[in-house]
Design an enzyme around this catalytic site. Structure first.
Site, short mmCIF file in Angstrom:
data_model
loop_
_atom_site.label_atom_id
_atom_site.label_comp_id
_atom_site.label_asym_id
_atom_site.label_seq_id
_atom_site.Cartn_x
_atom_site.Cartn_y
_atom_site.Cartn_z
N LYS A 168 -13.44 16.18 -178.20
CA LYS A 168 -12.26 16.95 -177.81
C LYS A 168 -12.71 18.15 -176.97
CE LYS A 168 -10.91 16.32 -182.16
NZ LYS A 168 -10.27 16.78 -183.38
N ALA A 169 -11.71 18.87 -176.45
CA ALA A 169 -12.01 19.91 -175.46
C ALA A 169 -13.01 20.97 -175.97
CB ALA A 169 -10.71 20.57 -174.98
N TYR A 212 -1.55 6.25 -180.21
CA TYR A 212 -2.09 7.02 -181.34
C TYR A 212 -0.99 7.73 -182.14
CZ TYR A 212 -4.97 10.58 -183.66
OH TYR A 212 -5.56 11.39 -184.59
N ARG A 237 0.86 22.80 -176.43
CA ARG A 237 1.05 22.45 -177.85
C ARG A 237 0.56 23.60 -178.71
NH1 ARG A 237 -1.61 17.13 -179.22
NH2 ARG A 237 0.39 16.23 -178.62
N SER A 292 -1.25 13.91 -187.50
CA SER A 292 -1.68 14.64 -186.31
C SER A 292 -0.50 15.28 -185.59
CB SER A 292 -2.35 13.65 -185.36
OG SER A 292 -2.44 14.18 -184.07
N ALA A 293 -0.81 16.34 -184.84
CA ALA A 293 0.20 16.96 -183.99
C ALA A 293 0.67 16.01 -182.89
CB ALA A 293 -0.36 18.24 -183.38
N GLN A 352 -3.08 24.06 -168.95
CA GLN A 352 -2.45 23.49 -170.14
C GLN A 352 -2.88 24.30 -171.36
OE1 GLN A 352 -4.92 22.16 -168.29
NE2 GLN A 352 -5.82 20.33 -169.19
N ASP A 354 -17.31 4.93 -194.98
CA ASP A 354 -17.17 4.93 -193.52
C ASP A 354 -17.69 3.61 -192.96
OD1 ASP A 354 -16.77 7.57 -191.48
OD2 ASP A 354 -17.61 5.75 -190.57
N1 GDD Z 1 -11.62 16.05 -174.23
C1 GDD Z 1 -11.65 16.82 -173.14
N2 GDD Z 1 -12.80 16.89 -172.40
N3 GDD Z 1 -10.55 17.50 -172.78
C2 GDD Z 1 -10.60 18.28 -171.69
C3 GDD Z 1 -11.76 18.40 -170.91
C4 GDD Z 1 -12.91 17.66 -171.28
O1 GDD Z 1 -13.96 17.71 -170.66
N4 GDD Z 1 -11.49 19.26 -169.89
C5 GDD Z 1 -10.24 19.67 -170.05
N5 GDD Z 1 -9.67 19.05 -171.11
C6 GDD Z 1 -8.27 19.19 -171.53
C7 GDD Z 1 -7.56 17.85 -171.72
O2 GDD Z 1 -7.21 17.29 -170.47
C8 GDD Z 1 -6.35 18.29 -172.52
O3 GDD Z 1 -5.33 18.73 -171.68
C9 GDD Z 1 -6.91 19.46 -173.35
O4 GDD Z 1 -8.16 19.82 -172.76
C10 GDD Z 1 -7.14 19.12 -174.80
O5 GDD Z 1 -7.84 17.91 -174.84
P1 GDD Z 1 -8.39 17.30 -176.22
O6 GDD Z 1 -9.04 18.37 -177.00
O7 GDD Z 1 -9.22 16.11 -175.86
O8 GDD Z 1 -7.11 16.70 -176.94
P2 GDD Z 1 -5.60 17.17 -177.30
O9 GDD Z 1 -5.51 18.58 -177.78
O10 GDD Z 1 -4.72 16.85 -176.13
O11 GDD Z 1 -5.30 16.18 -178.49
C11 GDD Z 1 -6.22 16.20 -179.57
O12 GDD Z 1 -5.67 16.88 -180.66
C12 GDD Z 1 -4.63 16.21 -181.27
C13 GDD Z 1 -4.07 17.06 -182.39
O13 GDD Z 1 -3.58 18.26 -181.90
C14 GDD Z 1 -6.65 14.78 -179.86
O14 GDD Z 1 -7.81 14.78 -180.62
C15 GDD Z 1 -5.64 14.04 -180.60
O15 GDD Z 1 -6.24 12.86 -181.11
C16 GDD Z 1 -5.13 14.88 -181.77
O16 GDD Z 1 -4.09 14.21 -182.43
#
Ligand code: GDD
Length: 353
Positions: free
Chosen positions: A194-195, A151, A288, A120-121, A222, A36
């Site tokens: 992530k969320a 990405y 998704r 990734s998705a 969403q 890493d």
């Molecule tokens: N990160 C984050 N933080 N997301 C939030 C928050 C918060 O405080 N509040 C709401 N969300 C919402 C985001 O706006 C988004 O619509 C949803 O939660 C998911 O956000 P993430 O978990 O950050 O990412 P993702 O699911 O859109 O994409 C992730 O997963 C992919 C694979 O499925 C990312 O990590 C990508 O890099 C990855 O490829």
């Protein structure tokens, strides 16, 4: 595979890589190399009986060092994060192509036995993810290509490169498309979280500070599916050792809205919060989900850990981490210091997924 063959985990200092190293140790692998870019004290999991290397895998020589003598390579190193990071750092995400290119060349030159790539998705066509009421994504939905800008394009390109290294150079490459992986020992603050982790942190913060409000990005309607780390580890190793030549979905198909994710965390924390929706924050696609027909058919298995169960473990771990870091600073209305959650520049390499 024999347990004394050398297994390399690229990105071993990050979330998924750290868990993978731990899992390989548990299974009795005696020769593990974990690589890493981060200094060792920033690795989520670091083991003394593992060959730990701090290397920047954007450099080709370092990739040769990483792959030397390896039987199997898990390529999880990438500059990435949740929506808050990938929507605002597109060039940095695309530069992971250097890691993926040099690692494939090094793996080919080293004559390694098996090579895993974490896609990734985010490779899926955005037009198929416009509605919250999403139809789960099948592997074929990556084409015609319209992936997540930055990405997702890099991931799709690198997937394709794995395919051609397999066809042209006979390198055994296998690819999984991870759908939002979560669990303990991962990023929970700093801008890359992530969320699932973000919601745990925000609920903990609200609870401890007495300010019973939470900011949610988007309108909360969403939808996503979230895969617990244990399912990810199992699927990753199964895919590498399978005869599935084309990329496979590796994700949960338990679809929830972000509001439902917050409901779960509130329930675990035993609190109800006032929700504030930030419609200007990074949101990504509207919906998704992972279609698991193909993985079920090919491997006779699919991720199955319930979101509630995985979130409980994740919440507890983040709670402990939060207390370790901020305990001395907690007052009746004070939690993490303001600005503590801006992006941490030093955490420059995370894990695929
Ligand atoms: N990160 C984050 N933080 N997301 C939030 C928050 C918060 O405080 N509040 C709401 N969300 C919402 C985001 O706006 C988004 O619509 C949803 O939660 C998911 O956000 P993430 O978990 O950050 O990412 P993702 O699911 O859109 O994409 C992730 O997963 C992919 C694979 O499925 C990312 O990590 C990508 O890099 C990855 O490829």
């Amino acid at each position: 595979m024999s347990k004394d063959q050398l297994v390399v985990v690229a990105g071993g200092g990050g979330f998924i890589g750290g868990h993978l190293v731990a899992d390989l140790r548990r299974q009795g692998f005696t020769r593990i190399r974990s690589v890493d870019i981060k200094p060792f004290d920033e690795w989520y999991q670091c083991f003394d009986d593992v060959e730990n290397l701090q290397l920047d895998l954007m450099d080709q020589d370092n990739c040769h060092t990483a792959c030397k003598g390896a039987g199997e390579v898990y390529q999880l190193a990438a500059d990435m994060g949740g929506m808050g990071f990938i929507e605002t750092h597109k060039a940095e995400c695309m530069l992971s192509v250097l890691i993926n290119t040099h690692m494939l060349v090094a793996a080919r030159d080293a004559g390694i036995g098996k090579y895993f790539y974490s896609s990734s998705a985010c490779v899926y066509n955005a037009d198929k993810q416009t509605s919250e009421d999403v139809v789960a994504l099948k592997e074929a939905d990556a084409y015609p290509a319209q992936p997540e800008d930055g990405y997702g394009w890099e991931k799709l390109f690198s997937e394709r490169m794995c395919r051609h290294f397999r066809e042209d150079f006979k390198l055994h490459t296998r690819v999984a498309r991870y759908h939002n992986v979560y669990g303990p020992h991962g990023t929970w603050e700093g801008g890359r979280e992530k969320a699932p982790a973000a919601m745990c942190r925000k609920v903990i913060e609200a609870k401890l500070s007495g300010d019973h409000a939470i900011e949610i990005w988007g309108d909360g309607k969403q939808t996503r599916s979230f895969m617990y780390i244990d399912d990810c580890l199992k699927g990753t190793q199964m895919i590498l050792h399978s005869d599935c030549l084309e990329p496979l979905n590796l994700g949960s198909n338990e679809l929830v809205t972000i509001n439902q994710l917050v409901d779960i965390v509130e329930d675990i924390a035993g609190i109800k919060l006032d929700r504030k929706y930030n419609l200007d924050a990074p949101k990504g696609v509207n919906g998704r989900n992972s279609d698991n027909d193909l993985i079920q058919e090919r491997l006779g298995w699919a991720p199955s850990i319930r979101l509630r169960d995985g979130m409980e473990k994740t919440y507890n771990w983040i709670y402990d981490e939060y207390m370790k870091k901020y305990k001395g600073k907690l007052g009746p209305r004070a939690a993490a210091p303001k600005g503590a959650h801006v992006r941490d520049k030093e955490l420059s390499v995370e894990l695929g997924g």
